[in-house]
Scaffold this motif. Structure first.
Motif, PDB file in Angstrom:
ATOM      1  N   LEU A  31       0.834  -1.206   0.000  1.00 50.90           N
ATOM      2  CA  LEU A  31       0.000   0.000   0.000  1.00 50.90           C
ATOM      3  C   LEU A  31       0.865   1.252   0.000  1.00 50.90           C
ATOM      4  N   GLY A  32       2.163   1.084   0.278  1.00 49.44           N
ATOM      5  CA  GLY A  32       3.085   2.212   0.322  1.00 49.44           C
ATOM      6  C   GLY A  32       2.988   3.025   1.602  1.00 49.44           C
ATOM      7  N   LEU A  33       2.547   2.393   2.684  1.00 43.70           N
ATOM      8  CA  LEU A  33       2.446   3.122   3.954  1.00 43.70           C
ATOM      9  C   LEU A  33       3.831   3.360   4.542  1.00 43.70           C
ATOM     10  N   PRO A  34       4.029   4.497   5.248  1.00 42.87           N
ATOM     11  CA  PRO A  34       5.300   4.711   5.945  1.00 42.87           C
ATOM     12  C   PRO A  34       5.494   3.677   7.058  1.00 42.87           C
ATOM     13  N   VAL A  35       6.766   3.316   7.299  1.00 41.62           N
ATOM     14  CA  VAL A  35       7.064   2.221   8.219  1.00 41.62           C
ATOM     15  C   VAL A  35       6.436   2.377   9.614  1.00 41.62           C
ATOM     16  N   PRO A  36       6.539   3.547  10.265  1.00 44.00           N
ATOM     17  CA  PRO A  36       5.934   3.626  11.603  1.00 44.00           C
ATOM     18  C   PRO A  36       4.438   3.328  11.579  1.00 44.00           C
ATOM     19  N   GLU A  37       3.754   3.809  10.533  1.00 46.79           N
ATOM     20  CA  GLU A  37       2.323   3.568  10.392  1.00 46.79           C
ATOM     21  C   GLU A  37       2.034   2.064  10.249  1.00 46.79           C
ATOM     22  N   ILE A  38       2.901   1.373   9.509  1.00 46.13           N
ATOM     23  CA  ILE A  38       2.738  -0.072   9.325  1.00 46.13           C
ATOM     24  C   ILE A  38       2.718  -0.780  10.678  1.00 46.13           C
ATOM     25  N   TYR A  39       3.706  -0.438  11.536  1.00 48.40           N
ATOM     26  CA  TYR A  39       3.785  -1.138  12.814  1.00 48.40           C
ATOM     27  C   TYR A  39       2.685  -0.715  13.780  1.00 48.40           C
ATOM     28  N   THR A  40       2.270   0.536  13.705  1.00 46.96           N
ATOM     29  CA  THR A  40       1.150   0.965  14.543  1.00 46.96           C
ATOM     30  C   THR A  40      -0.103   0.165  14.201  1.00 46.96           C
ATOM     31  N   ARG A  41      -0.349   0.020  12.907  1.00 47.13           N
ATOM     32  CA  ARG A  41      -1.537  -0.711  12.485  1.00 47.13           C
ATOM     33  C   ARG A  41      -1.473  -2.179  12.885  1.00 47.13           C
ATOM     34  N   ILE A  42      -0.326  -2.806  12.683  1.00 48.98           N
ATOM     35  CA  ILE A  42      -0.197  -4.227  13.013  1.00 48.98           C
ATOM     36  C   ILE A  42      -0.488  -4.449  14.488  1.00 48.98           C
ATOM     37  N   GLU A  43       0.085  -3.583  15.331  1.00 52.98           N
ATOM     38  CA  GLU A  43      -0.152  -3.746  16.762  1.00 52.98           C
ATOM     39  C   GLU A  43      -1.615  -3.545  17.096  1.00 52.98           C
ATOM     40  N   LYS A  44      -2.223  -2.559  16.447  1.00 50.41           N
ATOM     41  CA  LYS A  44      -3.632  -2.284  16.696  1.00 50.41           C
ATOM     42  C   LYS A  44      -4.495  -3.521  16.440  1.00 50.41           C
ATOM     43  N   TYR A  45      -4.282  -4.168  15.302  1.00 47.47           N
ATOM     44  CA  TYR A  45      -5.159  -5.293  14.961  1.00 47.47           C
ATOM     45  C   TYR A  45      -4.805  -6.576  15.702  1.00 47.47           C
ATOM     46  N   LEU A  46      -3.521  -6.780  15.997  1.00 45.12           N
ATOM     47  CA  LEU A  46      -3.173  -7.958  16.795  1.00 45.12           C
ATOM     48  C   LEU A  46      -3.809  -7.841  18.183  1.00 45.12           C
ATOM     49  N   ASP A  47      -3.781  -6.639  18.744  1.00 45.49           N
ATOM     50  CA  ASP A  47      -4.392  -6.439  20.062  1.00 45.49           C
ATOM     51  C   ASP A  47      -5.903  -6.615  19.993  1.00 45.49           C
ATOM     52  N   LEU A  48      -6.481  -6.009  18.960  1.00 46.73           N
ATOM     53  CA  LEU A  48      -7.921  -6.067  18.813  1.00 46.73           C
ATOM     54  C   LEU A  48      -8.436  -7.504  18.763  1.00 46.73           C
ATOM     55  N   LEU A  49      -7.713  -8.362  18.049  1.00 52.61           N
ATOM     56  CA  LEU A  49      -8.147  -9.751  17.914  1.00 52.61           C
ATOM     57  C   LEU A  49      -7.587 -10.643  19.031  1.00 52.61           C
ATOM     58  N   GLY A  50      -6.808 -10.029  19.921  1.00 56.37           N
ATOM     59  CA  GLY A  50      -6.279 -10.792  21.060  1.00 56.37           C
ATOM     60  C   GLY A  50      -5.238 -11.822  20.667  1.00 56.37           C
ATOM     61  N   ILE A  51      -4.403 -11.510  19.653  1.00 56.25           N
ATOM     62  CA  ILE A  51      -3.397 -12.486  19.208  1.00 56.25           C
ATOM     63  C   ILE A  51      -1.994 -11.875  19.164  1.00 56.25           C
ATOM     64  N   ARG A  52      -1.750 -10.941  20.062  1.00 55.05           N
ATOM     65  CA  ARG A  52      -0.438 -10.304  20.110  1.00 55.05           C
ATOM     66  C   ARG A  52       0.690 -11.316  20.286  1.00 55.05           C
ATOM     67  N   GLU A  53       0.428 -12.380  21.068  1.00 50.16           N
ATOM     68  CA  GLU A  53       1.498 -13.360  21.343  1.00 50.16           C
ATOM     69  C   GLU A  53       1.846 -14.201  20.113  1.00 50.16           C
ATOM     70  N   LEU A  54       1.057 -14.072  19.047  1.00 49.86           N
ATOM     71  CA  LEU A  54       1.367 -14.856  17.845  1.00 49.86           C
ATOM     72  C   LEU A  54       2.267 -14.099  16.868  1.00 49.86           C
ATOM     73  N   ARG A  55       2.581 -12.848  17.198  1.00 48.06           N
ATOM     74  CA  ARG A  55       3.248 -11.943  16.270  1.00 48.06           C
ATOM     75  C   ARG A  55       4.473 -12.509  15.561  1.00 48.06           C
ATOM     76  N   TYR A  56       5.342 -13.183  16.303  1.00 47.46           N
ATOM     77  CA  TYR A  56       6.586 -13.673  15.693  1.00 47.46           C
ATOM     78  C   TYR A  56       6.536 -15.163  15.372  1.00 47.46           C
ATOM     79  N   ARG A  57       5.326 -15.753  15.469  1.00 43.98           N
ATOM     80  CA  ARG A  57       5.189 -17.193  15.213  1.00 43.98           C
ATOM     81  C   ARG A  57       5.215 -17.496  13.719  1.00 43.98           C
ATOM     82  N   ASN A  58       5.722 -18.690  13.385  1.00 49.08           N
ATOM     83  CA  ASN A  58       5.653 -19.185  12.031  1.00 49.08           C
ATOM     84  C   ASN A  58       4.204 -19.597  11.750  1.00 49.08           C
ATOM     85  N   ILE A  59       3.626 -19.084  10.677  1.00 56.18           N
ATOM     86  CA  ILE A  59       2.207 -19.320  10.416  1.00 56.18           C
ATOM     87  C   ILE A  59       1.883 -20.802  10.247  1.00 56.18           C
TER      88      ILE A  59
END
Ligand SMILES: Nc1ncnc2c1ncn2[C@@H]1O[C@H](COP(=O)(O)OP(=O)(O)OP(=O)(O)O)[C@@H](O)[C@H]1O
Ligand SMILES: Nc1ncnc2c1ncn2[C@@H]1O[C@H](COP(=O)(O)OP(=O)(O)OP(=O)(O)O)[C@@H](O)[C@H]1O
Ligand SMILES: [Mg+2]
Ligand SMILES: [Mg+2]
Lengths: 272, 266
Positions: B106-134
């Motif tokens: 989408l061409g988003l700036p890097v800080p925005e990318i990480y802000t969004r990722i954290e927002k949605y991982l928290d929202l769905l309650g899956i923050r602990e999966l962040r660095y897991r192999n899918i």
């Protein structure tokens, strides 16, 4: 066959930074011929437990025995995986169904016989055997996959979310088969569909982050579930009835049939 | 937002899956789709997102025809899809990589990318999966990651193909509350499922079968018809309220409110 599980622990990627303890010193006894319901949140360890009981993986600690013997896949235990139809790849359904049986050393004749009789049990038309799995719908394929596990004649069958993605008709057919074969076969039934697990299970266990937080019978389960925050472990019908009960409606929250629930609500409304 | 006009599609010539169907989903509209196994629900989803092209008729997303292959990227940006097969969707190796991938495109700036990722991982309650192999996640965990991957993109339209078939009740509640919020804020939703309890927030429903669309209308209208037919499941609060002869309601909260009102005789 009965299953004894003692101090069962399973750790993925042990001794690395990514180490995950999927099961933590679990003890369970599953009685012969029972349907044993296994519920729990995502990632709580249900499928891990399933694959250990099925003998597909070795636990990192503790033991599992089936009538005193270790699990031996295809011999004393069989498993229906989550979304088994994704593993069908042969030209005909027959070849997919026969795959495991032929590898277990049975004669072609015996394989034919067994597949035919379990197909009949599942209420499927034998004509579908010559069709390509790609032309059959998910419900039919799921029932066929179940039939091929049954054809191995294991004493224990594990069903991992067997009704996920099925339409209501196929779901009912699958539940119906389970009810018919229980008693003769020990069944472990894993599902997020609480209504269904409760309907089929003689006893239940709840897994939470690798620990057993409840074991007991159906009514015991409902009592336990009612005491949990948010009611997430109660089927929706029981949730409604439990909340009505809390609102001083004279209703039994353990009803299993919608008609009974409606009758009870009607009576309390008439009284007031 | 989404328009299907007289769409016919078949995988093999003699046997059409969808035959001359018309569907419209406006901006901010929430459409539920039900139907038996093999009725063509996933095919419909793949047509909307341009993964398949119809033999007849046209499909437009945000005014762009899916047949206009040069503009496919635009379509994928405005319509995000959660796939039915949880293994079919992931692109990255780890959860974070998977989420980063689309946002980088989408061409988003890097800080925005990480802000969004954290927002949605928290929202769905899956923050602990962040660095897991899918690949090593459980079935339900994969479905949540797939939902997060679509939500982080904040598309104008979200197509959900049985998104929570392997998810527990607690997470289902969180997800559908968020989907409903997105919808109120203007996101169009197409939600395919076998579980009627998931559809209580839909505006309209269609029911597919191999002969075409067999029911369509408001959520209430269609559930009323399904209840009369007794072939498919309908939400429990709806069934109870109708059995009691009340105006049918879709949610437990609405049912309890109505019953309390009746009891107090007001
Ligand atoms: N091969 C693997 N490598 C590493 N971790 C794994 C592996 N398989 C599962 N896990 C992890 O172990 C835990 C238990 O997973 P499991 O699949 O048993 O859960 P589950 O209860 O079946 O969940 P679901 O309801 O989502 O299917 C999860 O945190 C999961 O991510
Ligand atoms: N890639 C394909 N090639 C050939 N036929 C296909 C293909 N994908 C689907 N079909 C067939 O098209 C029909 C509709 O399939 P589709 O997956 O759209 O149904 P669905 O309503 O999503 O079913 P389910 O509830 O099982 O997900 C089915 O009969 C299916 O066998
Ligand atoms: Mg699982
Ligand atoms: Mg589908």
């Amino acid at each position: 066959m009965s299953i004894e599980i003692r101090h069962l622990t399973h750790i993925y990627d042990a001794d690395t930074l990514e180490e995950i303890k999927a099961l933590d010193k679990i003890d369970l006894t599953i009685k012969k011929g029972n349907v044993f319901g296994l519920v729990g949140g995502i990632g709580s360890g249900k499928s891990t437990l399933a694959s250990l009981i099925a003998g597909l993986e070795k636990p990192t600690g503790g033991s599992i025995t089936i009538d005193g013997e270790p699990p031996c896949p295809g011999k004393n235990v069989g498993i229906l995986f989550q979304q088994p139809e994704d593993f069908f790849f042969e030209k005909t359904l027959f070849r997919d169904m026969a795959f495991g049986l032929l590898h277990s050393g049975l004669t072609e004749d015996e394989v034919n016989k067994r597949i035919h009789s379990t197909l009949d049990l599942a209420g499927l038309d034998r004509k579908i055997l010559d069709q390509s799995p790609f032309h059959l719908n998910r419900g039919t394929l799921r029932l066929a996959a179940f039939a091929s596990v049954l054809a191995m004649r294991p004493g224990v069958i594990i069903l991992d979310e067997p009704t996920a993605s099925l339409d209501s008709q196929s779901r009912k057919r699958l539940v119906d088969i389970i009810k018919r074969i229980s008693g003769a076969i020990t069944i472990i039934y894993i599902s997020h569909r609480l209504q269904e697990v409760i309907e089929v299970s003689d006893s239940l266990a709840v897994l939470d982050k690798g620990n057993i937080t409840f074991t007991g019978t159906r009514p015991g389960y409902l009592d336990w579930a009612a005491g949990q925050d948010g009611g997430g472990y109660l089927p929706i019908l029981n949730q409604i009835m439990y909340r009505l009960h809390k609102l001083d409606f004279d209703v039994d929250f353990k009803v299993t049939k919608l008609e009974d629930a409606v009758g009870q609500i009607q009576r309390t409304l008439e009284k007031s | 937002m989404i328009e299907l006009e007289d769409v016919t599609f078949s995988y093999s010539p003699a046997d059409p899956v969808l035959d001359g169907i018309n569907v419209r989903v406006g901006k901010g509209e929430y459409l539920g789709v039900m139907g038996d196994n093999g009725s063509g629900k996933s095919t419909l989803a793949r047509l909307i997102t341009g993964l398949l092209l119809p033999q007849k008729g046209t499909i437009r997303v945000n005014g762009i025809s899916t047949g206009d292959r040069r503009r496919l990227l635009e379509i994928h940006r405005s319509a995000g899809m959660v796939f039915q097969n949880p293994d079919a969707q992931a692109i990255g190796e780890t959860v974070e990589e998977d989420l980063v991938f689309g946002l980088e495109n989408l061409g988003l700036p890097v800080p925005e990318i990480y802000t969004r990722i954290e927002k949605y991982l928290d929202l769905l309650g899956i923050r602990e999966l962040r660095y897991r192999n899918i690949r090593t996640l459980s079935g339900g965990q994969k479905q949540l990651v797939n939902l997060a991957a679509v939500m982080v993109m904040e598309p104008e339209c979200i197509i959900l193909d049985e998104p929570v078939s392997m998810v527990d009740a607690r997470h289902r509640k969180i997800i559908f509350e968020h989907i409903a919020r997105l919808n109120r804020e203007g996101t169009a939703i197409v939600h395919i499922t076998h579980d009627p309890e998931e559809l209580t927030r839909c505006h309209r429903l269609i029911v597919l079968s191999r002969s075409g669309i067999i029911h369509q209308g408001t959520t209430h209208e269609v559930f009323n018809q399904l209840l009369d037919e007794e072939k498919m499941d309908i939400p429990v609060p709806f069934a109870i309220s109708r059995a009691l002869g009340l105006t049918p309601v879709l949610t437990t909260d609405a049912l309890l409110e109505e019953l309390c009102r009746l009891r107090s005789g007001t």
